[in-house]
Design a protein around this motif. Structure first.
Motif, PDB file in Angstrom:
ATOM      1  N   PHE A 139       0.884  -1.162   0.000  1.00 20.87           N
ATOM      2  CA  PHE A 139       0.000   0.000   0.000  1.00 20.87           C
ATOM      3  C   PHE A 139       0.920   1.209   0.000  1.00 20.87           C
ATOM      4  O   PHE A 139       1.566   1.477   1.005  1.00 20.87           O
ATOM      5  CB  PHE A 139      -0.898   0.005   1.232  1.00 20.87           C
ATOM      6  CG  PHE A 139      -1.938  -1.080   1.220  1.00 20.87           C
ATOM      7  CD1 PHE A 139      -3.019  -1.011   0.360  1.00 20.87           C
ATOM      8  CD2 PHE A 139      -1.837  -2.173   2.070  1.00 20.87           C
ATOM      9  CE1 PHE A 139      -3.986  -2.002   0.346  1.00 20.87           C
ATOM     10  CE2 PHE A 139      -2.799  -3.167   2.059  1.00 20.87           C
ATOM     11  CZ  PHE A 139      -3.872  -3.079   1.195  1.00 20.87           C
ATOM     12  N   HIS A 194       4.388   0.996   1.698  1.00 23.39           N
ATOM     13  CA  HIS A 194       4.331   0.074   2.817  1.00 23.39           C
ATOM     14  C   HIS A 194       4.112  -1.350   2.287  1.00 23.39           C
ATOM     15  O   HIS A 194       3.037  -1.677   1.805  1.00 23.39           O
ATOM     16  CB  HIS A 194       3.186   0.522   3.723  1.00 23.39           C
ATOM     17  CG  HIS A 194       2.984  -0.339   4.922  1.00 23.39           C
ATOM     18  ND1 HIS A 194       4.016  -0.943   5.595  1.00 23.39           N
ATOM     19  CD2 HIS A 194       1.850  -0.689   5.581  1.00 23.39           C
ATOM     20  CE1 HIS A 194       3.535  -1.623   6.612  1.00 23.39           C
ATOM     21  NE2 HIS A 194       2.221  -1.490   6.620  1.00 23.39           N
ATOM     22  N   VAL A 217       3.175  -4.883   2.577  1.00 19.05           N
ATOM     23  CA  VAL A 217       2.354  -5.619   3.541  1.00 19.05           C
ATOM     24  C   VAL A 217       2.506  -7.127   3.361  1.00 19.05           C
ATOM     25  O   VAL A 217       2.514  -7.880   4.328  1.00 19.05           O
ATOM     26  CB  VAL A 217       0.878  -5.198   3.389  1.00 19.05           C
ATOM     27  CG1 VAL A 217      -0.019  -6.069   4.228  1.00 19.05           C
ATOM     28  CG2 VAL A 217       0.705  -3.743   3.764  1.00 19.05           C
ATOM     29  N   PRO A 251       0.838 -12.213  14.294  1.00 25.73           N
ATOM     30  CA  PRO A 251       0.467 -11.059  15.116  1.00 25.73           C
ATOM     31  C   PRO A 251      -0.395 -10.074  14.338  1.00 25.73           C
ATOM     32  O   PRO A 251      -0.443 -10.105  13.111  1.00 25.73           O
ATOM     33  CB  PRO A 251       1.812 -10.444  15.503  1.00 25.73           C
ATOM     34  CG  PRO A 251       2.787 -10.980  14.519  1.00 25.73           C
ATOM     35  CD  PRO A 251       2.263 -12.293  14.041  1.00 25.73           C
ATOM     36  N   GLY A 297      -1.695  -7.137  12.282  1.00 30.05           N
ATOM     37  CA  GLY A 297      -1.053  -6.280  11.299  1.00 30.05           C
ATOM     38  C   GLY A 297      -0.008  -6.977  10.454  1.00 30.05           C
ATOM     39  O   GLY A 297       0.701  -6.340   9.683  1.00 30.05           O
ATOM     40  N   CYS A 298       0.089  -8.323  10.563  1.00 33.53           N
ATOM     41  CA  CYS A 298       1.133  -9.015   9.812  1.00 33.53           C
ATOM     42  C   CYS A 298       0.704  -9.307   8.380  1.00 33.53           C
ATOM     43  O   CYS A 298       1.491  -9.781   7.581  1.00 33.53           O
ATOM     44  CB  CYS A 298       1.507 -10.313  10.507  1.00 33.53           C
ATOM     45  SG  CYS A 298       0.201 -11.540  10.437  1.00 33.53           S
ATOM     46  N   GLY A 299      -0.567  -9.045   8.058  1.00 32.86           N
ATOM     47  CA  GLY A 299      -1.002  -9.229   6.675  1.00 32.86           C
ATOM     48  C   GLY A 299      -1.883 -10.433   6.418  1.00 32.86           C
ATOM     49  O   GLY A 299      -2.099 -10.807   5.266  1.00 32.86           O
ATOM     50  N   LYS A 300      -2.424 -11.028   7.482  1.00 36.24           N
ATOM     51  CA  LYS A 300      -3.287 -12.210   7.314  1.00 36.24           C
ATOM     52  C   LYS A 300      -4.512 -11.878   6.473  1.00 36.24           C
ATOM     53  O   LYS A 300      -4.812 -12.556   5.491  1.00 36.24           O
ATOM     54  CB  LYS A 300      -3.768 -12.725   8.678  1.00 36.24           C
ATOM     55  CG  LYS A 300      -2.672 -13.031   9.654  1.00 36.24           C
ATOM     56  CD  LYS A 300      -3.244 -13.550  10.957  1.00 36.24           C
ATOM     57  CE  LYS A 300      -4.026 -12.519  11.754  1.00 36.24           C
ATOM     58  NZ  LYS A 300      -3.203 -11.468  12.345  1.00 36.24           N
ATOM     59  N   SER A 301      -5.217 -10.804   6.887  1.00 34.77           N
ATOM     60  CA  SER A 301      -6.438 -10.439   6.161  1.00 34.77           C
ATOM     61  C   SER A 301      -6.109 -10.066   4.733  1.00 34.77           C
ATOM     62  O   SER A 301      -6.829 -10.434   3.807  1.00 34.77           O
ATOM     63  CB  SER A 301      -7.130  -9.264   6.839  1.00 34.77           C
ATOM     64  OG  SER A 301      -7.467  -9.595   8.147  1.00 34.77           O
ATOM     65  N   THR A 302      -5.023  -9.341   4.557  1.00 37.15           N
ATOM     66  CA  THR A 302      -4.652  -8.917   3.213  1.00 37.15           C
ATOM     67  C   THR A 302      -4.404 -10.128   2.324  1.00 37.15           C
ATOM     68  O   THR A 302      -4.879 -10.177   1.186  1.00 37.15           O
ATOM     69  CB  THR A 302      -3.402  -8.018   3.272  1.00 37.15           C
ATOM     70  OG1 THR A 302      -3.651  -6.959   4.188  1.00 37.15           O
ATOM     71  CG2 THR A 302      -3.080  -7.456   1.905  1.00 37.15           C
ATOM     72  N   GLU A 357     -11.253 -14.268  10.679  1.00 39.18           N
ATOM     73  CA  GLU A 357     -11.568 -14.204  12.106  1.00 39.18           C
ATOM     74  C   GLU A 357     -13.070 -14.250  12.368  1.00 39.18           C
ATOM     75  O   GLU A 357     -13.633 -13.325  12.964  1.00 39.18           O
ATOM     76  CB  GLU A 357     -10.989 -12.922  12.714  1.00 39.18           C
ATOM     77  CG  GLU A 357      -9.509 -12.783  12.413  1.00 39.18           C
ATOM     78  CD  GLU A 357      -8.821 -11.820  13.351  1.00 39.18           C
ATOM     79  OE1 GLU A 357      -9.253 -11.730  14.506  1.00 39.18           O
ATOM     80  OE2 GLU A 357      -7.853 -11.176  12.928  1.00 39.18           O
TER      81      GLU A 357
END
Ligand SMILES: Nc1ncnc2c1ncn2[C@@H]1O[C@H](COP(=O)(O)OP(=O)(O)OP(=O)(O)O)[C@@H](O)[C@H]1O
Ligand SMILES: [Mg+2]
Lengths: 369, 296
Positions: A13, A16, A18, A37, A39-44, A159
């Motif tokens: 992004f 940044h 990701v 953890p 913000g590590c990019g799982k959802s992305t 999640e």
């Protein structure tokens, strides 16, 4: 049903980065869990598979076909969102059946299908309610029903249970496991929750800073983590770590708490800088026994299990899992810690795990250099 | 909450409301009541203290006046057409601004400009641009060879209503855009993502998701605009004074009150305007079920 493969997938992004060069092969019918953890990019990464986010680089293939440029609507995937994302102005029945309306299916057939899915998820008595008139668990069931009714090739869950209380989470976890058992559809599941990951996954993918740290079965990750990050991330409470100094020439490593371990073999290039032992790998013994000394500071009694907190040095406190609560008058006193050789994980300066061939106990009284 | 606590809460609430209520009584209720009172008298503006009660005569007189009914027709046509165009246009622009197009921040600011210009200024500006001799619009049209002599936009009785509607659309569409955009941004993007993954085609997404979810926002915007349009005075008055082709009910009331100095009849006309606006407002709230829609 379909396999999924990601080939050197990256996403930035702006500047940044990701997701960075992810390589992953998911087999047909597999249940894969992404953990890592915040913000590590799982959802992305999950959204990249769904087609909701376009990767900056790399190839996404589903069922062997390159779908990198195929829009989400034609990938044959279903996505269950953390916020459920139900259509607030539609009844439960319409929420579940909405996607079928556009397929040109007969009204009868649609309501038949919706009803059978609703029965399966036990929401068939709520068909006329609006989402805001449902509890969190019921909303989640409807969201899963909406995914189920389309008979997708792949289920993607971001999640899905994190907004539920722990009882309900356990119940829904079982149902998702049952669902996978019945349908045998490929599922990718993102979670924060260790126990969800360990119980649901065929394989777990551990992500950190947009990179894959390790992929493996829950047992592989627990018993043979590739590196310090995975060792620390999998397991609860987490592994105890301590910096050690290697004395390769003397063939041993030493550390606080009178730790002194002899190495059967040692790699001069890659000295051990840190060791880790899981709370369940430690035993509390009398002072003077065992392989380390420490001060027992505190005991937590959870009924079915107990945790002891031991101060090893000024900045190191280790957690020990105890089968039964020790007598309270041991608190504040020095105690001994014992562990099996196999319980020790050793790490190099760059975080990689170093396999240990065998350790020999050195006398705790041995003079420290 | 105990009954005593609830009572004390109520008392505190009333205490805080008191100043506002006083102000409303002073600036809204009092003048309205005066107007209402005068509409039952035969008073004249030059000497309002001399009057006698005439019952409903003034109200009846207005209903028998052909000009009043022309004004009502003009007002309704103006309100219906301009608000309809503003709604459709506002929705389209809001949807456009809500999608992630480059430079939308600038576009969002620019769209507000017409709304920030005072009505009188904007009207005068358009009047000049539409002038049949010197206007830039006629100049462009004749330059393109579309017309051979300038069109008298604001003088022609058949065109002037169109001009009034056009200028109103130009001025108040931004307001519509803003309200609808605010409504759009309240919808969670995940709902659209869910529809996207589920393979819902764009038109169905618009009809079955966007539009129903925007209904409260659009409803409130339409209500505001209709009430505003029904009371419209400045635009038509600046452009055409008392020209019967665009005379609104507000201009009619003003003429009776100021031009003809008829305090009694003018007040009755104002009361009719008030009743008309209230009637339409109640219908809109009922039709759009705005009170209920607020919860969805
Ligand atoms: N649309 C976006 N624009 C800019 N940055 C983004 C965007 N989406 C995600 N990010 C950034 O990408 C990183 C990864 O986000 P992502 O949502 O994938 O994390 P996550 O692993 O799912 O975290 P969590 O467990 O908290 O949900 C974060 O640093 C986030 O700030
Ligand atoms: Mg996430």
């Amino acid at each position: 049903m379909a396999s999924v493969s990601l080939h050197s997938v990256s996403k930035s992004f702006g500047t940044h980065a990701v997701i960075q060069g992810v390589e992953l092969q998911i087999d047909d019918g597999e249940f894969v869990v992404f953990v890592g953890p915040s913000g590590c990019g799982k959802s992305t990464l999950l959204r990249i598979v769904a087609g909701l986010v376009a990767p900056t680089d790399g190839v996404v293939a589903i069922g062997g076909d390159d779908v990198t440029d195929v829009p989400a609507s034609r990938r044959g995937v279903a996505f269950v969102f953390q916020s459920y994302a139900l259509y607030p102005h539609m009844s439960v029945a319409r929420n579940i059946g909405f996607a079928l309306e556009t397929l040109g299916m007969a009204k009868e057939a649609v309501s038949q299908k919706v009803l059978s899915v609703a029965r399966m998820l036990k929401v068939d008595h709520l068909m006329d309610r609006r989402p805001r008139e449902l509890s969190g668990g019921q909303r989640q069931r409807v969201a899963i029903g909406r995914a189920l009714v389309r008979q997708p090739e792949i289920f993607l869950f971001d999640e899905p249970l994190s907004n539920l209380d722990s009882d309900l989470r356990m119940e829904m976890r079982l149902e998702i496991a049952r669902l996978h058992n019945d349908l045998k559809t490929t599922m990718i599941y993102v979670t924060h929750d260790q126990s969800e990951a360990m119980t649901l996954a065929d394989r777990i993918v551990v992500l950190n800073h947009g990179r894959i740290e390790q992929v493996g079965t829950p047992q592989q990750l627990y018993h043979a983590p590739d590196n310090r990050f995975v060792a620390g991330f999998i397991g609860s409470p987490r592994m105890n770590f301590m910096g050690v100094s290697s004395q390769a020439t003397a063939g041993r490593i030493v550390g606080a708490g009178n730790l002194s371990l002899a190495l059967a073999s040692s790699d001069l290039e890659n000295p051990i800088t840190e060791i880790g032992i899981r709370p369940e790998g430690l035993r509390l013994v009398a002072e003077g026994d065992g392989r380390m000394v420490c001060i027992l500071e505190r005991i937590e009694d959870l009924g079915h299990e107990h945790f002891g907190y031991c101060r090893i040095s000024d900045d190191t406190v280790w957690v020990i899992r105890l089968p039964e609560a020790p007598s309270p008058d041991r608190i504040g006193k020095p105690v001994g810690l014992d562990f099996a050789d196999a319980a020790v994980f050793a790490f190099a300066g760059d975080g990689r795990r170093i396999a240990l061939a065998g350790l020999q106990k050195m006398a705790a009284e041995a003079p420290l250099p | 909450m105990s009954a005593r606590l609830a009572r004390r809460d109520h008392r505190d609430a009333w205490l805080f409301l008191l100043p506002v209520i006083a102000v409303i009584l002073l600036v809204a209720v009092w003048p309205l009541a005066r107007t209402f009172f005068f509409s039952f008298t035969d008073a004249y503006l030059d000497e309002p203290s001399v009057y006698s009660m005439v019952g409903f005569d003034n109200f009846i007189e207005i209903l028998q006046d052909r000009s009043w009914w022309i004004a009502v027709k003009n007002t309704l046509i103006f309100a219906a057409i301009s608000v309809a165009i503003e709604t459709v246009l506002g929705l389209a622009i809001a949807l456009l601004l809500n999608s992630a197009i480059p430079g939308r921040g600038l576009a969002r600011a620019a769209i507000l400009v017409p709304w920030a210009i005072p009505v009188v200024v904007a009207t005068k500006m358009w009047e000049w641009m539409l002038n049949d001799q010197f206007g830039v619009i006629n100049k462009v049209l004749s330059g393109l060879g579309l017309v051979d002599h300038g069109i008298a936009w604001t003088a022609s009785s058949s065109l002037i209503m169109g001009v009034v509607i056009f200028v109103d659309v130009w001025m108040t569409t931004p307001f519509m855009v803003l309200l609808i955009l605010a409504g759009l941004q309240l919808i969670s993007p995940e709902i659209f993502e869910a529809a996207d993954v589920d393979g819902i085609p764009a038109w169905k997404r618009f009809w079955s998701i966007t539009l129903p979810m925007l209904r409260p926002a659009i409803g409130v915007a339409v209500l505001f605009r209709v009430l505003d349009a029904l009371r419209m005075f400045d635009l038509a008055y600046v452009l055409a004074a008392s020209n019967e082709n665009v005379m609104t009910v507000s201009i009619y009331a003003r003429d009776r009150l100021i031009s003809f100095q008829e305090l009694g009849v003018g007040s009755a006309a104002s009361t009719w305007v008030f009743l008309l606006v209230a009637f339409v407002a109640i219908i809109i709230i009922g039709v759009l079920r705005l009170d209920k829609a607020a919860g969805t």
